[in-house]
Design an enzyme around this catalytic site. Structure first.
Site, mmCIF file in Angstrom:
data_model
loop_
_atom_site.group_PDB
_atom_site.id
_atom_site.type_symbol
_atom_site.label_atom_id
_atom_site.label_comp_id
_atom_site.label_asym_id
_atom_site.label_seq_id
_atom_site.Cartn_x
_atom_site.Cartn_y
_atom_site.Cartn_z
ATOM 1 N N LYS A 78 0.848 -1.187 0.000
ATOM 2 C CA LYS A 78 0.000 0.000 0.000
ATOM 3 C C LYS A 78 0.887 1.241 0.000
ATOM 4 O O LYS A 78 1.885 1.300 0.731
ATOM 5 C CB LYS A 78 -0.905 -0.027 1.231
ATOM 6 N N SER A 153 -9.412 2.111 3.074
ATOM 7 C CA SER A 153 -8.559 2.769 2.106
ATOM 8 C C SER A 153 -7.549 1.850 1.440
ATOM 9 O O SER A 153 -6.819 2.278 0.548
ATOM 10 C CB SER A 153 -7.793 3.902 2.808
ATOM 11 N N SER A 177 -10.041 -0.024 7.207
ATOM 12 C CA SER A 177 -9.441 0.078 5.876
ATOM 13 C C SER A 177 -8.791 -1.191 5.359
ATOM 14 O O SER A 177 -8.410 -1.264 4.198
ATOM 15 C CB SER A 177 -8.414 1.215 5.853
#
Length: 463
Positions: A78, A153, A177
């Protein structure tokens, strides 16, 4: 070569020399080249680095000195995880040219385990502002239907795992997330106990609620990745000063005698789920009961109370982190992040203190409720993934979420696939354990996953 190896199966094939790390890496790079133009799950593909990592792993295998189960396994990070010499943007214009000098602790740990880094994955801007269409890179899309949302996210990680572009990846979880994308993308994702995994070198959102954790296709793969992430790190002030637990030896120990509390009011009253999600929960309860788990109902404070305290703490701490840039570079943010976090500047110190006080009361309530149960079970998300276009700016205020309670408590929580609904879109259940009982949580999730057929399905676009 199997188009969809898991970490466990690929590791076995690598050890048996049925495939080589370079062959596996080239296979994954080819899938990225073929499919990611539709998914936008990657912000940066590091092909040269990946092939170099794979070549180094191959030499170790040829010499009979592999580093372990993750040696030669293709992963991605990420894009809030700092990567030395490789752009790390947080999916934001403000960091478009940011190149860290050092790796984050988790990136370093996975590299030392021999993983092959394929690149950096899409997120929501600074892990909160999305899905945004007014920043330099488009949002990731759901591989089960690219018109639909991934949740966030950790959006790129969810999409890339589901589509078989990576075997596993890093996520972060401040209010859901990791677990939100796991539910919408039909994968497995665990938010470990607060402090179990280092956050050093990871761009923060909310210091008191941020967690790092892994996402993968199976529970077993998450356990393998988490084993390589966990452990004390003096660079992270919130890191737990305890040895990393053994997450793998008892993974297939089953659920006989495990006490599971169903938080029925969460998903039937506080935020009523649709029929497909409800069926997934009901069937999961029966599946676990049939394997010897002891099922009972548990009552906690309302989801609304968790959401109110959690949202207020989250946006206040996020505003504190971004206040300087919001005052000097405001127009460089995307609209969603800018407006959501600016809200935090309107919250008084007294309100924040009251939210922190209420957080402690909620923690105590959950602790008391778990005196007679080992695991809590509820929904991962209320429905299948909605359309990505037109997602409301204040969606987190419209209905309380199922995930944020466990960011407030810091206990481990995991979302896994529990079926497929409208349009073939996946749905998920969420399970949580007491703090530092991550191994038990993984064992229960493994028992459910092994008893169900859901891991045999992949998005049509990816086949």
């Amino acid at each position: 070569m199997n188009a969809f190896p898991t970490i466990a199966s690929a590791a076995a094939d690598l050890a048996a020399k049925k495939i080589s790390p370079v062959e596996l890496t080239k296979h994954m790079l080819a899938r990225i080249a073929k499919l990611d133009g539709q998914l936008h799950s990657f912000l940066l593909v590091t092909e040269e680095r990946a092939l170099a990592d794979a070549a180094a792993a191959e030499k170790r295998f040829m010499a009979g000195t592999p580093r372990g189960v993750l040696d030669g396994i293709p992963i991605a990070h990420k894009d809030i995880y700092g990567t030395a010499g490789i752009r790390t943007t947080a999916h934001s214009r403000l960091l478009e040219h940011n190149v860290p000098a050092t790796d984050s602790t988790v990136v370093r740990k996975w590299a030392e385990a021999g993983t092959v880094m394929l690149g950096k994955l899409a997120t929501h801007e600074f892990a909160m502002g999305g899905p945004s269409f007014d920043i330099p890179w488009p949002p990731a899309r759901n591989p089960w239907n690219t018109e639909h949302f991934t949740s966030g996210s950790s959006s790129g990680t969810g999409a890339a795992v589901a589509a078989g572009l990576i075997l596993g990846g890093t996520g972060s979880d401040t209010g859901g997330s990791i677990r939100g994308p796991a539910a919408f993308c039909g994968i497995a994702g665990i938010k470990p106990t607060y402090g179990l995994c280092s956050r050093a070198g990871v761009l923060p959102l909310t210091y008191s609620m941020d967690h790092t954790g892994p996402m993968a296709w199976t529970v077993e793969d998450c356990a393998i990745l988490l084993q390589a992430m966990a452990g004390h790190d003096p660079s992270d002030p919130a890191s737990a000063t305890r040895a990393a637990p053994d997450l793998l030896s008892g993974l297939n120990g089953g659920v006989a005698g495990v006490r599971i509390g169903v938080v029925r009011h969460f998903h039937e009253t506080d935020c009523k789920v649709n029929a497909t999600v409800q069926k997934g929960i009901d069937d999961a309860v029966e599946t676990l009961r049939n394997q010897g788990a002891l099922i009972r109902e548990v009552t906690l404070p309302s989801l609304v109370e968790f959401q109110a305290a959690g949202f207020l703490i989250l946006v206040t701490e996020a505003y504190a982190l971004h206040e300087k840039w919001l005052k000097t570079r405001r127009d460089e943010y995307g609209e969603l992040f800018r407006d959501r976090v600016t809200f935090g500047g309107l919250i008084s110190g007294a309100d924040y203190v009251e939210a922190v006080r209420r957080r402690r009361e909620l923690q105590q309530a959950v602790h008391a409720a778990m005196a007679d149960v080992d695991i809590l079970l509820t929904a991962g998300a209320p429905t299948e993934a909605p359309k990505i276009e037109g997602m409301p700016k204040w969606s987190s205020l419209e209905k309380p979420g199922f995930t944020i309670p466990f960011n407030l408590t810091g206990q481990p929580a995991m979302t896994i696939c529990s079926g497929y609904g409208e349009g073939g879109l996946p749905v998920g259940i969420q399970l949580a354990a007491r703090p530092f009982e991550d191994a038990l949580l993984l064992r229960v999730c493994q028992a459910y996953e092994k008893a169900t057929p859901w891991r045999g399905m992949r998005p049509a676009m990816a086949t």
